[in-house]
Enzyme design. Structure first.
Site, PDB file in Angstrom:
ATOM      1  CE  LYS A   1       4.679 -65.182 -50.351  1.00  0.00           C
ATOM      2  NZ  LYS A   1       3.566 -65.683 -51.160  1.00  0.00           N
TER       3      LYS A   1
HETATM    4  C1  LIG Z   1       6.712 -60.668 -53.980  1.00  0.00           C
HETATM    5  C2  LIG Z   1       5.297 -60.800 -53.507  1.00  0.00           C
HETATM    6  N1  LIG Z   1       4.664 -59.707 -53.048  1.00  0.00           N
HETATM    7  C3  LIG Z   1       3.396 -59.767 -52.595  1.00  0.00           C
HETATM    8  C4  LIG Z   1       2.704 -60.948 -52.588  1.00  0.00           C
HETATM    9  C5  LIG Z   1       1.275 -60.951 -52.120  1.00  0.00           C
HETATM   10  O1  LIG Z   1       1.142 -61.575 -50.868  1.00  0.00           O
HETATM   11  P1  LIG Z   1      -0.306 -61.824 -50.257  1.00  0.00           P
HETATM   12  O2  LIG Z   1      -0.841 -63.082 -50.879  1.00  0.00           O
HETATM   13  O3  LIG Z   1      -0.054 -61.974 -48.772  1.00  0.00           O
HETATM   14  O4  LIG Z   1      -1.135 -60.641 -50.552  1.00  0.00           O
HETATM   15  C6  LIG Z   1       3.320 -62.116 -53.043  1.00  0.00           C
HETATM   16  C7  LIG Z   1       2.574 -63.384 -53.042  1.00  0.00           C
HETATM   17  O5  LIG Z   1       3.017 -64.417 -53.430  1.00  0.00           O
HETATM   18  C8  LIG Z   1       4.646 -62.037 -53.519  1.00  0.00           C
HETATM   19  O6  LIG Z   1       5.279 -63.126 -54.010  1.00  0.00           O
END
Ligand SMILES: Cc1ncc(COP(=O)(O)O)c(C=O)c1O
Length: 388
Positions: free
Chosen positions: A193
């Site tokens: 990210k």
């Molecule tokens: C739109 C979206 N929401 C949530 C997530 C989940 O993030 P995390 O890996 O921090 O749980 C992602 C991960 O790529 C995502 O693209």
């Protein structure tokens, strides 16, 4: 034995789709935490929470283990449960729909706008039923949804508004920051990210809801380990609700606070790479570069192009394969639509024609601050090579 960070991708070697940019400041902050004697949620996680809260102008923020954890807590704190419907895109990562299923709710997928790939207030309104409890938007790739209109819609129907701002830690639209209009917003600090801490997330928003989420995210215990540390008997606590364990460690927060502070610098570089791509790739037959709406400060987590197989010399999958095999350039796809994945397959949903077309055509090019101008030129030349 001394360890230095892994070298950045070389000009001619494999170019990954993503790579974090970690500097000496991040390393120093992590070492400081290692030497401090306090590794779990404590002063550094609290610093991150205060910084995110103040930047957003939110009432409160809670640093957690992932954006997925933040979403789960958001739905629990929002009182979303069995039988409730929550309107959300299918063209997103499975995290929000999965968390909805975990609390017993039903994700109701709506189609996206063909230009921004975001859901629109109009599509969401058309999907509202007496069972609808919330709208959970995703700011696709770092371009914000129309949150002023979504706020009005949510207020008009008495719905909770949740922003999955995993892609939009540093983005705004018409002066409104991503994460500041919803009742709750969730951010990701996952390894790929815009601010990368390996794993991690932040939940921000209304004070009453974040308070509930904080309780639920630390076993339902009324105080944190850091608050109890050295001040009273560590067994002197109460469990107020049956909670979970989702707190961010200070080791993660050490990395996150430095990465978060670098977001203006990172975003400027992402925007410059995106601008170079758009200049060089616009006009290639069958290839559509991203549309950025007026008033949008894009976070540029993704640089998504759409490849029309009837008009381009190669389709999306052949483009991805040729970039990798001939040019050692990795790409990614965002997303496999959630309604086409295992537990959601076969579930009746509204027609999602734009989602399905976009999912078949979308390709994310490498776009991150660790890329040099030579890397950017390499990607541009490789795409031109395939189109020639
Ligand atoms: C739109 C979206 N929401 C949530 C997530 C989940 O993030 P995390 O890996 O921090 O749980 C992602 C991960 O790529 C995502 O693209």
């Amino acid at each position: 034995m001394s360890h230095t960070p892994a070298p950045a991708p070389t000009a001619g070697g494999p170019l990954p789709w993503n790579r974090p940019l970690i500097g000496e400041d991040e390393i120093a902050e992590v070492v400081d935490t290692l030497r401090s004697g306090w590794l779990t949620h404590g002063p550094k996680a609290t610093r991150l929470e205060h910084t995110v809260r103040d930047t957003l102008g939110a009432e409160d923020a809670f640093a957690v283990t992932s954006c997925t954890a933040a979403l789960h807590l958001a739905f629990l704190a929002g009182g979303i449960g069995a039988g409730d419907e929550v309107i959300t895109p299918s063209l997103t990562f499975c995290a929000a729909p999965n968390a909805l299923r975990q609390v017993g709710a039903r994700p109701v997928f709506v189609d996206v706008d063909p230009f921004t790939l975001n859901i629109t207030p109009g599509a969401a309104e058309a999907a509202i039923t007496p069972l609808t409890r919330a709208i959970a938007v995703t700011h696709y790739g770092g371009q914000m949804c129309d949150m002023r209109a979504f706020r009005e819609l949510a207020d008009q129907y008495g719905l909770l508004l949740i922003e999955d701002a995993a892609h939009a830690l540093h983005a705004s639209r018409d002066g409104l920051r991503a994460g500041s209009a919803g009742d709750l917003a969730t951010f990701s600090l996952y390894a790929n990210k815009v601010a990368a801490a390996g794993e991690g997330g932040v939940l921000a928003g209304r004070g009453d809801l974040v308070h509930k989420a904080r309780l639920l995210g630390r076993h339902g215990i009324d105080s944190s380990a850091w608050q109890r540390h050295g001040k009273r008997n560590t067994a002197d606590y109460e469990v107020e609700v049956p909670g979970l364990k989702y707190v961010m460690s200070d080791l993660t927060a050490a990395l996150a606070v430095v990465q978060y502070a670098r977001l203006p610098e990172f975003t400027e570089r992402r925007a410059a790479i995106s601008a170079a791509y758009t200049r060089a790739l616009s006009g290639l037959p069958g290839l559509t570069t991203p549309t950025v709406l007026p008033g949008v400060e894009h976070g540029w987590f993704l640089y998504p192009v759409l490849i029309d197989p009837d008009a381009a010399p190669v389709d999306r999958d052949k483009t991805a394969a040729a970039l990798l095999e001939r040019h050692q350039i990795s790409t990614s796809v965002h997303f496999k639509p959630v309604h086409s994945l295992g537990p959601y397959r076969g579930v009746i949903h509204r027609p999602l024609p734009v989602t399905e077309t976009a999912a078949a055509r979308q390709l994310s090019l490498p776009c991150y601050p660790a890329m040099t101008d030579e890397h950017v030129d390499r990607v541009i030349n490789a795409v031109h090579d395939l189109w020639s």
